[in-house]
Design a protein around this motif. Structure first.
Motif, PDB file in Angstrom:
ATOM      1  N   PRO A  53      60.991  17.239  28.225  1.00  0.00           N
ATOM      2  CA  PRO A  53      61.998  18.299  28.323  1.00  0.00           C
ATOM      3  C   PRO A  53      61.399  19.676  28.030  1.00  0.00           C
ATOM      4  O   PRO A  53      60.598  19.840  27.106  1.00  0.00           O
ATOM      5  N   VAL A  54      61.813  20.664  28.815  1.00  0.00           N
ATOM      6  CA  VAL A  54      61.359  22.045  28.651  1.00  0.00           C
ATOM      7  C   VAL A  54      62.585  22.930  28.456  1.00  0.00           C
ATOM      8  O   VAL A  54      63.537  22.867  29.235  1.00  0.00           O
ATOM      9  N   PHE A  55      62.536  23.786  27.429  1.00  0.00           N
ATOM     10  CA  PHE A  55      63.652  24.661  27.100  1.00  0.00           C
ATOM     11  C   PHE A  55      63.225  26.100  27.390  1.00  0.00           C
ATOM     12  O   PHE A  55      62.256  26.600  26.812  1.00  0.00           O
ATOM     13  N   VAL A  56      63.958  26.740  28.304  1.00  0.00           N
ATOM     14  CA  VAL A  56      63.606  28.063  28.800  1.00  0.00           C
ATOM     15  C   VAL A  56      64.536  29.095  28.167  1.00  0.00           C
ATOM     16  O   VAL A  56      65.755  29.043  28.348  1.00  0.00           O
ATOM     17  N   LEU A  57      63.959  30.042  27.433  1.00  0.00           N
ATOM     18  CA  LEU A  57      64.741  31.118  26.824  1.00  0.00           C
ATOM     19  C   LEU A  57      65.073  32.162  27.882  1.00  0.00           C
ATOM     20  O   LEU A  57      64.182  32.681  28.557  1.00  0.00           O
ATOM     21  N   THR A  58      66.352  32.462  28.029  1.00  0.00           N
ATOM     22  CA  THR A  58      66.799  33.359  29.083  1.00  0.00           C
ATOM     23  C   THR A  58      68.120  33.998  28.687  1.00  0.00           C
ATOM     24  O   THR A  58      68.822  33.499  27.788  1.00  0.00           O
ATOM     25  N   HIS A  59      68.473  35.096  29.347  1.00  0.00           N
ATOM     26  CA  HIS A  59      69.791  35.702  29.168  1.00  0.00           C
ATOM     27  C   HIS A  59      70.768  35.255  30.259  1.00  0.00           C
ATOM     28  O   HIS A  59      71.937  35.646  30.236  1.00  0.00           O
ATOM     29  N   GLN A  60      70.295  34.466  31.208  1.00  0.00           N
ATOM     30  CA  GLN A  60      71.098  34.061  32.366  1.00  0.00           C
ATOM     31  C   GLN A  60      71.439  32.572  32.280  1.00  0.00           C
ATOM     32  O   GLN A  60      70.560  31.719  32.382  1.00  0.00           O
ATOM     33  N   ALA A  61      72.709  32.254  32.087  1.00  0.00           N
ATOM     34  CA  ALA A  61      73.141  30.867  31.947  1.00  0.00           C
ATOM     35  C   ALA A  61      72.895  30.089  33.240  1.00  0.00           C
ATOM     36  O   ALA A  61      72.956  30.636  34.350  1.00  0.00           O
ATOM     37  N   ARG A  62      72.667  28.806  33.070  1.00  0.00           N
ATOM     38  CA  ARG A  62      72.387  27.944  34.225  1.00  0.00           C
ATOM     39  C   ARG A  62      72.451  26.485  33.790  1.00  0.00           C
ATOM     40  O   ARG A  62      72.090  26.152  32.662  1.00  0.00           O
ATOM     41  N   THR A  89      62.783  17.990  32.589  1.00  0.00           N
ATOM     42  CA  THR A  89      64.085  18.616  32.756  1.00  0.00           C
ATOM     43  C   THR A  89      64.039  20.000  32.122  1.00  0.00           C
ATOM     44  O   THR A  89      63.668  20.141  30.951  1.00  0.00           O
ATOM     45  N   PHE A  90      64.391  21.027  32.887  1.00  0.00           N
ATOM     46  CA  PHE A  90      64.458  22.389  32.366  1.00  0.00           C
ATOM     47  C   PHE A  90      65.876  22.656  31.868  1.00  0.00           C
ATOM     48  O   PHE A  90      66.839  22.540  32.634  1.00  0.00           O
ATOM     49  N   THR A  91      65.999  23.016  30.609  1.00  0.00           N
ATOM     50  CA  THR A  91      67.272  23.408  30.021  1.00  0.00           C
ATOM     51  C   THR A  91      67.195  24.886  29.689  1.00  0.00           C
ATOM     52  O   THR A  91      66.237  25.339  29.043  1.00  0.00           O
TER      53      THR A  91
END
Length: 214
Positions: free
Chosen positions: A105-114, A124-126
């Motif tokens: 599992p990979v957790f991507v820090l972002t300001h855009q929900a998805r 799996t990208f979360t």
């Protein structure tokens, strides 16, 4: 016991990317030179579906890192190089195609929900919009008894270090002078206590491992 580990490559003069990055060249001018030590390693090439490579200390380090990692955290720029809404991101599915090399599992820090993005090969990208603590909590749960790896970029690494959330810092120092670009450590930051625990070297990189303390 699982730990939080930063793993990142930098130049001899302290840069993790060169100047003038673009979507086509996200590591900036000459930035790809930083990672030649990995590109030549047998284990890295195998992860990316390539043949050949050198069976050396670089390859052994990559193999050991992969085996001990149960989840990965990265920033949006490392994931795709884009910004803003996902519909405008030309690499909205990431850099790596349908079968990314992570297999965890990979957790991507972002300001855009998805919604989470499930890929081939166990990746799996979360997409995490509520900060580094939330990303770490989710990554720890996903990693089980293996480590959580913080992969970058520099701003993400700095956030975790400032928050005191890193147990081990692994820096791969390439014999490259970039002269400009993105620094791993900027000026005016808070002091960080480091204890050197291992130094390994090859013709293409010096591998430094530190315990991170107060």
């Amino acid at each position: 016991m699982k730990e939080v580990v930063v793993e990142i490559t930098m130049s001899l003069d302290g840069y993790v990317a060169g100047p003038d990055p673009t979507l086509e060249d996200p590591l900036g001018k000459d930035g790809m030179r930083l990672h030649e030590w990995a590109f030549d390693a047998e284990s890295w090439r195998e992860l990316h579906g390539l043949e050949g490579g050198s069976a050396n200390v670089d390859s052994e380090l990559i193999e050991a890192s992969v085996a001990s990692t149960g989840a990965v955290i990265m920033g949006r720029k490392m994931f795709s190089g884009g910004s803003g809404g996902w519909e405008d991101d030309p690499r909205a599915n990431g850099w790596w195609g349908d079968d990314p090399p992570f297999h965890v599992p990979v957790f991507v820090l972002t300001h855009q929900a998805r919604a989470p993005q499930q890929m081939e090969g166990g990746t799996t990208f979360t997409f995490v919009t509520d900060g580094i603590e939330s990303a770490l909590e989710q990554a720890r749960a996903a990693a089980g008894e293996r480590n959580v790896q913080i992969s970058g970029g520099a701003d993400v690494v700095q956030q975790f270090l400032r928050a005191g959330l890193v147990d081990e810092l692994r820096m791969h120092v390439a014999p490259v002078l970039l002269g400009d670009g993105t620094r791993l450590f900027g000026e005016g930051g808070e002091p960080i206590g480091l204890e050197a625990t291992r130094v390994l070297s090859s013709p293409k990189a010096t591998h430094l491992t530190f315990r991170v303390g107060s």
